[in-house]
Design a protein around this motif. Structure first.
Motif, PDB file in Angstrom:
ATOM      1  N   LEU A 124     -11.653   5.082  32.109  1.00 24.72           N
ATOM      2  CA  LEU A 124     -10.846   5.022  30.878  1.00 24.72           C
ATOM      3  C   LEU A 124     -11.441   5.335  29.786  1.00 24.72           C
ATOM      4  O   LEU A 124     -12.563   5.022  29.677  1.00 24.72           O
ATOM      5  CB  LEU A 124     -10.471   3.363  31.185  1.00 24.72           C
ATOM      6  N   GLN A 125     -10.516   5.900  28.762  1.00 28.97           N
ATOM      7  CA  GLN A 125     -11.244   6.142  27.480  1.00 28.97           C
ATOM      8  C   GLN A 125     -11.346   4.872  26.627  1.00 28.97           C
ATOM      9  O   GLN A 125     -10.375   4.058  26.705  1.00 28.97           O
ATOM     10  CB  GLN A 125     -10.138   7.338  26.584  1.00 28.97           C
ATOM     11  N   LEU A 126     -12.359   4.795  26.019  1.00 27.45           N
ATOM     12  CA  LEU A 126     -12.486   3.604  25.419  1.00 27.45           C
ATOM     13  C   LEU A 126     -12.817   3.833  23.929  1.00 27.45           C
ATOM     14  O   LEU A 126     -13.607   4.894  23.499  1.00 27.45           O
ATOM     15  CB  LEU A 126     -13.833   2.784  25.703  1.00 27.45           C
ATOM     16  N   GLU A 127     -12.344   3.187  22.862  1.00 29.84           N
ATOM     17  CA  GLU A 127     -12.573   3.408  21.453  1.00 29.84           C
ATOM     18  C   GLU A 127     -13.021   1.774  20.889  1.00 29.84           C
ATOM     19  O   GLU A 127     -12.224   0.866  21.152  1.00 29.84           O
ATOM     20  CB  GLU A 127     -11.438   3.762  20.648  1.00 29.84           C
ATOM     21  N   ALA A 128     -14.022   1.747  20.385  1.00 34.54           N
ATOM     22  CA  ALA A 128     -14.551   0.234  19.746  1.00 34.54           C
ATOM     23  C   ALA A 128     -14.685   0.698  18.139  1.00 34.54           C
ATOM     24  O   ALA A 128     -15.223   1.345  17.843  1.00 34.54           O
ATOM     25  CB  ALA A 128     -15.785  -0.079  20.288  1.00 34.54           C
ATOM     26  N   LYS A 129     -14.125  -0.500  17.535  1.00 35.24           N
ATOM     27  CA  LYS A 129     -14.312  -0.234  16.065  1.00 35.24           C
ATOM     28  C   LYS A 129     -15.193  -1.971  15.759  1.00 35.24           C
ATOM     29  O   LYS A 129     -14.591  -3.070  16.386  1.00 35.24           O
ATOM     30  CB  LYS A 129     -12.911  -0.702  15.375  1.00 35.24           C
ATOM     31  N   ALA A 132     -16.623   5.887  20.504  1.00 36.18           N
ATOM     32  CA  ALA A 132     -15.703   6.187  21.565  1.00 36.18           C
ATOM     33  C   ALA A 132     -16.749   6.526  22.983  1.00 36.18           C
ATOM     34  O   ALA A 132     -17.781   7.090  22.801  1.00 36.18           O
ATOM     35  CB  ALA A 132     -15.067   7.641  21.289  1.00 36.18           C
ATOM     36  N   GLY A 133     -16.161   6.268  24.083  1.00 38.54           N
ATOM     37  CA  GLY A 133     -16.847   6.292  25.306  1.00 38.54           C
ATOM     38  C   GLY A 133     -15.900   6.328  26.353  1.00 38.54           C
ATOM     39  O   GLY A 133     -14.540   6.635  26.196  1.00 38.54           O
ATOM     40  N   GLU A 134     -16.522   5.907  27.573  1.00 32.77           N
ATOM     41  CA  GLU A 134     -15.670   5.802  28.789  1.00 32.77           C
ATOM     42  C   GLU A 134     -16.079   4.544  29.463  1.00 32.77           C
ATOM     43  O   GLU A 134     -17.209   4.031  29.334  1.00 32.77           O
ATOM     44  CB  GLU A 134     -15.858   6.966  29.708  1.00 32.77           C
ATOM     45  N   VAL A 135     -15.273   3.853  30.419  1.00 32.49           N
ATOM     46  CA  VAL A 135     -15.508   2.981  31.086  1.00 32.49           C
ATOM     47  C   VAL A 135     -14.863   3.063  32.529  1.00 32.49           C
ATOM     48  O   VAL A 135     -13.996   3.615  32.475  1.00 32.49           O
ATOM     49  CB  VAL A 135     -15.134   1.542  30.618  1.00 32.49           C
ATOM     50  N   ASP A 136     -15.979   3.189  33.408  1.00 31.04           N
ATOM     51  CA  ASP A 136     -15.473   3.214  34.925  1.00 31.04           C
ATOM     52  C   ASP A 136     -14.868   1.789  35.293  1.00 31.04           C
ATOM     53  O   ASP A 136     -15.802   1.201  35.414  1.00 31.04           O
ATOM     54  CB  ASP A 136     -16.548   3.976  35.636  1.00 31.04           C
ATOM     55  N   GLU A 183     -13.147  -4.536  37.841  1.00 28.00           N
ATOM     56  CA  GLU A 183     -14.380  -4.654  37.707  1.00 28.00           C
ATOM     57  C   GLU A 183     -15.108  -3.424  36.831  1.00 28.00           C
ATOM     58  O   GLU A 183     -15.119  -2.361  37.134  1.00 28.00           O
ATOM     59  CB  GLU A 183     -15.254  -4.840  39.062  1.00 28.00           C
ATOM     60  N   ALA A 184     -15.639  -3.703  35.659  1.00 28.60           N
ATOM     61  CA  ALA A 184     -16.327  -2.573  34.946  1.00 28.60           C
ATOM     62  C   ALA A 184     -17.443  -2.172  35.493  1.00 28.60           C
ATOM     63  O   ALA A 184     -18.542  -2.996  35.728  1.00 28.60           O
ATOM     64  CB  ALA A 184     -16.620  -3.053  33.543  1.00 28.60           C
ATOM     65  N   HIS A 185     -17.684  -1.183  36.176  1.00 28.82           N
ATOM     66  CA  HIS A 185     -18.731  -0.549  36.906  1.00 28.82           C
ATOM     67  C   HIS A 185     -19.586   0.065  35.790  1.00 28.82           C
ATOM     68  O   HIS A 185     -20.762   0.150  36.054  1.00 28.82           O
ATOM     69  CB  HIS A 185     -18.074   0.546  38.088  1.00 28.82           C
ATOM     70  N   ARG A 186     -19.238   1.065  34.977  1.00 22.84           N
ATOM     71  CA  ARG A 186     -20.212   1.590  34.061  1.00 22.84           C
ATOM     72  C   ARG A 186     -19.577   1.728  32.602  1.00 22.84           C
ATOM     73  O   ARG A 186     -18.321   2.237  32.767  1.00 22.84           O
ATOM     74  CB  ARG A 186     -20.274   2.932  34.497  1.00 22.84           C
ATOM     75  N   VAL A 187     -19.966   1.269  31.668  1.00 18.22           N
ATOM     76  CA  VAL A 187     -19.722   1.671  30.255  1.00 18.22           C
ATOM     77  C   VAL A 187     -20.643   2.464  29.704  1.00 18.22           C
ATOM     78  O   VAL A 187     -21.976   2.505  29.709  1.00 18.22           O
ATOM     79  CB  VAL A 187     -19.603   0.365  29.459  1.00 18.22           C
ATOM     80  N   HIS A 188     -19.885   3.657  29.073  1.00 20.03           N
ATOM     81  CA  HIS A 188     -20.864   4.686  28.610  1.00 20.03           C
ATOM     82  C   HIS A 188     -20.266   4.926  27.107  1.00 20.03           C
ATOM     83  O   HIS A 188     -19.288   5.440  26.973  1.00 20.03           O
ATOM     84  CB  HIS A 188     -20.951   5.957  29.503  1.00 20.03           C
TER      85      HIS A 188
END
Length: 169
Positions: free
Chosen positions: A59-64, A73-77, A97-102
Motif C-alpha cells: 500500500l502507498q502511504l502518505e503521512a503528514k 511518502a512510503g509503503e506498507v506491506d 497485519e502491517a508486515h513492513r513499513v518503509h
C-alpha cells in the motif's frame, strides 16, 4: 490389478485480477491523530505469497505531521489471513497485519510514530474484505456432491479454493 487414483476434489480458481479489484475497493483509507499525524493509505498492489500461503498488499502511504516539513511518502506491506464464510458464501481476507513499513528519509522517532499509526489504522479496518462471493451456480454441483469450499491455497497467479466434504451438523 491396477490401483485406482484417488478422486480429485472439486476446485475453483480466483484470478489475481479479481483479488486485486476486490481489495482495491477498500482504499484509500485515512486515519488521523489530531495534532500528531495524518495518514492516507491507498493504491494497493497485490502480493501473492504462495510459499507462505498468504495474501498481501503493498500500500502507498502518505503521512503528514506537524513535526515533518513535507509530507512523508512510503509503503506498507500488509498480510491478510484468509477464510471462507459459509453464511454468505464468501471468501474473505481478514486480520490485516502491517508486515513492513518503509518511509525513507525519516528519523527513527518519526518512523516509529508512523509505524504505530499505520498499525492503528489497519486495526480499525472495519470488517473483512470480501474477495469472492460464490454464486448459486458455482456451488450447485459441489453441493449435490456433498462438498463445500474449504482449503484456500494461494498461488502465484491467484487463489485456488479446494472443496472439502461438508461438515455434518
Amino acid at each position: 490389478m491396477a490401483a485406482r487414483a484417488a478422486p480429485t476434489l472439486p476446485r475453483r480458481k480466483i484470478p489475481a485480477s479479481q483479488l486485486l479489484e476486490a481489495l482495491s475497493a477498500r482504499f484509500p483509507l485515512r486515519f488521523a491523530l489530531p495534532g500528531w499525524v495524518e495518514l492516507e493509505v491507498g493504491a494497493p498492489a497485490l502480493l501473492l505469497l504462495a510459499r507462505r500461503n498468504k495474501l498481501g498488499a503493498v500500500l502507498q502511504l502518505e503521512a503528514k505531521a506537524p513535526t515533518l516539513r513535507d509530507p512523508a511518502a512510503g509503503e506498507v506491506d500488509v498480510l491478510f489471513a484468509l477464510r471462507y464464510e459459509p453464511t454468505d458464501r464468501t471468501v474473505r481476507a481478514h486480520q490485516p497485519e502491517a508486515h513492513r513499513v518503509h518511509v525513507p528519509g525519516l528519523g527513527q522517532d518519526a518512523t516509529y510514530a508512523i509505524e504505530n499509526a499505520t498499525r492503528a489504522l489497519l486495526s480499525r479496518m472495519r470488517g473483512d474484505v470480501v474477495l469472492h462471493r460464490f454464486t448459486d451456480r458455482e456451488l450447485a454441483l459441489p453441493d449435490v456432491m456433498g462438498f463445500e469450499p474449504g482449503n484456500l491455497i494461494v498461488l502465484e497467479d491467484g487463489l485456488d479454493i479446494e472443496f472439502v466434504p461438508k461438515q455434518r451438523p
